[in-house]
Design an enzyme around this catalytic site. Structure first.
Site, PDB file in Angstrom:
ATOM      1  N   THR A  47       0.829  -1.199   0.000  1.00 16.20           N
ATOM      2  CA  THR A  47       0.000   0.000   0.000  1.00 16.20           C
ATOM      3  C   THR A  47       0.864   1.251   0.000  1.00 16.20           C
ATOM      4  OG1 THR A  47      -1.780  -1.164   1.149  1.00 16.20           O
ATOM      5  CG2 THR A  47      -1.818   1.241   1.234  1.00 16.20           C
ATOM      6  N   TYR A  55       4.436 -11.860   6.692  1.00 14.41           N
ATOM      7  CA  TYR A  55       3.314 -11.492   5.829  1.00 14.41           C
ATOM      8  C   TYR A  55       3.029 -12.654   4.894  1.00 14.41           C
ATOM      9  CZ  TYR A  55       0.542  -8.346   2.799  1.00 14.41           C
ATOM     10  OH  TYR A  55      -0.458  -7.735   2.072  1.00 14.41           O
ATOM     11  N   LYS A 107       0.817 -11.178   9.488  1.00 14.23           N
ATOM     12  CA  LYS A 107      -0.221 -10.485   8.734  1.00 14.23           C
ATOM     13  C   LYS A 107      -0.798 -11.512   7.778  1.00 14.23           C
ATOM     14  CE  LYS A 107      -1.250  -6.683   5.545  1.00 14.23           C
ATOM     15  NZ  LYS A 107      -0.701  -5.605   4.691  1.00 14.23           N
ATOM     16  N   VAL A 138      -4.402  -5.155   9.960  1.00 15.74           N
ATOM     17  CA  VAL A 138      -3.569  -4.194   9.237  1.00 15.74           C
ATOM     18  C   VAL A 138      -4.382  -3.804   8.016  1.00 15.74           C
ATOM     19  CG1 VAL A 138      -1.411  -3.764   8.017  1.00 15.74           C
ATOM     20  CG2 VAL A 138      -1.416  -5.241  10.043  1.00 15.74           C
TER      21      VAL A 138
END
Length: 321
Positions: free
Chosen positions: A54, A142, A170, A210
């Protein structure tokens, strides 16, 4: 029968996957980043995840990444957790980025599965341990196989959880059963990385989320967790449903979340700037749809301290839907 362990929350509950603001000519806008970071913390974010996808990490330089972490840390002080994305396809490069982020003031590192090369599980475990051994701050792994091509299998997560600095995940694996098993077997803190799984994953023991949507709507996203923690589960469900139209437009419209987040932030007067190529900005119709969905949600949760705490009456929530 043993009681479940209290859920660990090493980085808080409500984390924003923050965009990286750019100037009109495409350079990093650190002043804007500081303003946005401060706004997000004031609106209820416990932590900020910088330099993730992002945050356009594929197109920012190592020096830009480090400068962003340092600037945001300076702006927000010690209140929120600052987690720096450092994952890459190279273990050596990931270690270099991790050490730089630690020196710049990061509280933790977000380490994505090495992409494209599709390493086997033993190599994944070695990669994560090597990064963890190279720094003195904790790691959030992640797991996003749809982007990287490789899943971090539950057994692998269980094994690497023995490392004292591998503390969180995540989770974008879309495997509620597998994630639930790891939560039950380990002390890893799970954070939903996909808005549609925020509440389901939280209900089975996750630490929080998140969220890209939290760039524009941090208070409504957090309110779902607040209601659940207060044992108002029906209200949490109703509040979660209210966030879905905006989440769908931002995250499931066929455009990257970076593009939709920057379009919406620009429309509501928050720092954003352009995206970097190869990404292209959202068109006017898309931006208009995002703004309409945001305004409907903001009607219920206006930003700013004047809005007061989240509603606590289920009847009020039901009347909104």
């Amino acid at each position: 029968m043993t009681m479940p362990r209290p859920r660990p929350r090493p980085f808080g509950r409500a984390l924003c996957a923050m965009i990286t603001p750019f100037t009109a000519d495409g350079g990093p806008d650190l002043d804007a980043a500081q303003k946005l970071a401060s706004h997000l913390v004031a609106e209820g974010c416990d932590g900020l995840v910088l330099n993730g996808t992002t945050g356009e990490s594929p197109t920012t330089t190592d020096a830009e990444k480090t400068a962003l972490v340092r600037a945001v840390r300076e702006a927000v002080g010690d209140r929120p957790a600052v987690v720096a994305g450092v994952g890459s396809a190279s273990t050596r490069h990931t270690v270099e980025l991790g050490r730089a982020a630690q020196s710049a003031g990061a509280d933790g590192l977000l380490v994505v599965t090495p992409y494209y090369s599709r390493p086997p599980q033993a190599a994944l475990a070695a990669h994560f341990r090597q990064v963890a051994d190279a720094v003195d701050i904790p790691l959030m792994l992640y797991d996003i196989p749809g982007r990287t091509g490789t899943r971090i299998e539950p057994d692998t997560l269980t094994r690497v959880s023995a490392h004292p600095r591998i503390v969180a995940v995540k989770d974008c694996a879309y495997d509620l059963l597998g994630s639930s098993k790891v939560i039950a077997r380990t002390s890893l803190a799970y954070y939903s990385g996909c808005e549609e799984t925020n509440l389901p994953l939280y209900a089975v023991g996750a630490a929080g989320f998140v969220s890209t949507v939290a760039n524009a709507a941090p208070r409504p996203m957090r309110a779902v967790l607040d209601a659940f923690d207060a044992d108002r589960t029906a209200e949490a469900t109703a509040l979660n449903q209210l966030t879905l139209p905006l989440a769908e437009l931002m995250m499931a419209s066929g455009l990257p979340g970076t593009v939709t987040a920057k379009a919406l932030l620009g429309a509501i007067g928050l720092p954003a700037g352009p995206v970097r190529e190869p990404l292209q900005p959202a068109d006017r119709e898309t931006a208009g749809g995002l703004l309409a969905a945001y305004e409907e949600l903001a009607r219920l949760y206006p930003p700013g301290p004047q809005a007061g705490p989240a509603p606590t009456l289920l009847g009020s929530v039901q009347s909104w839907t």
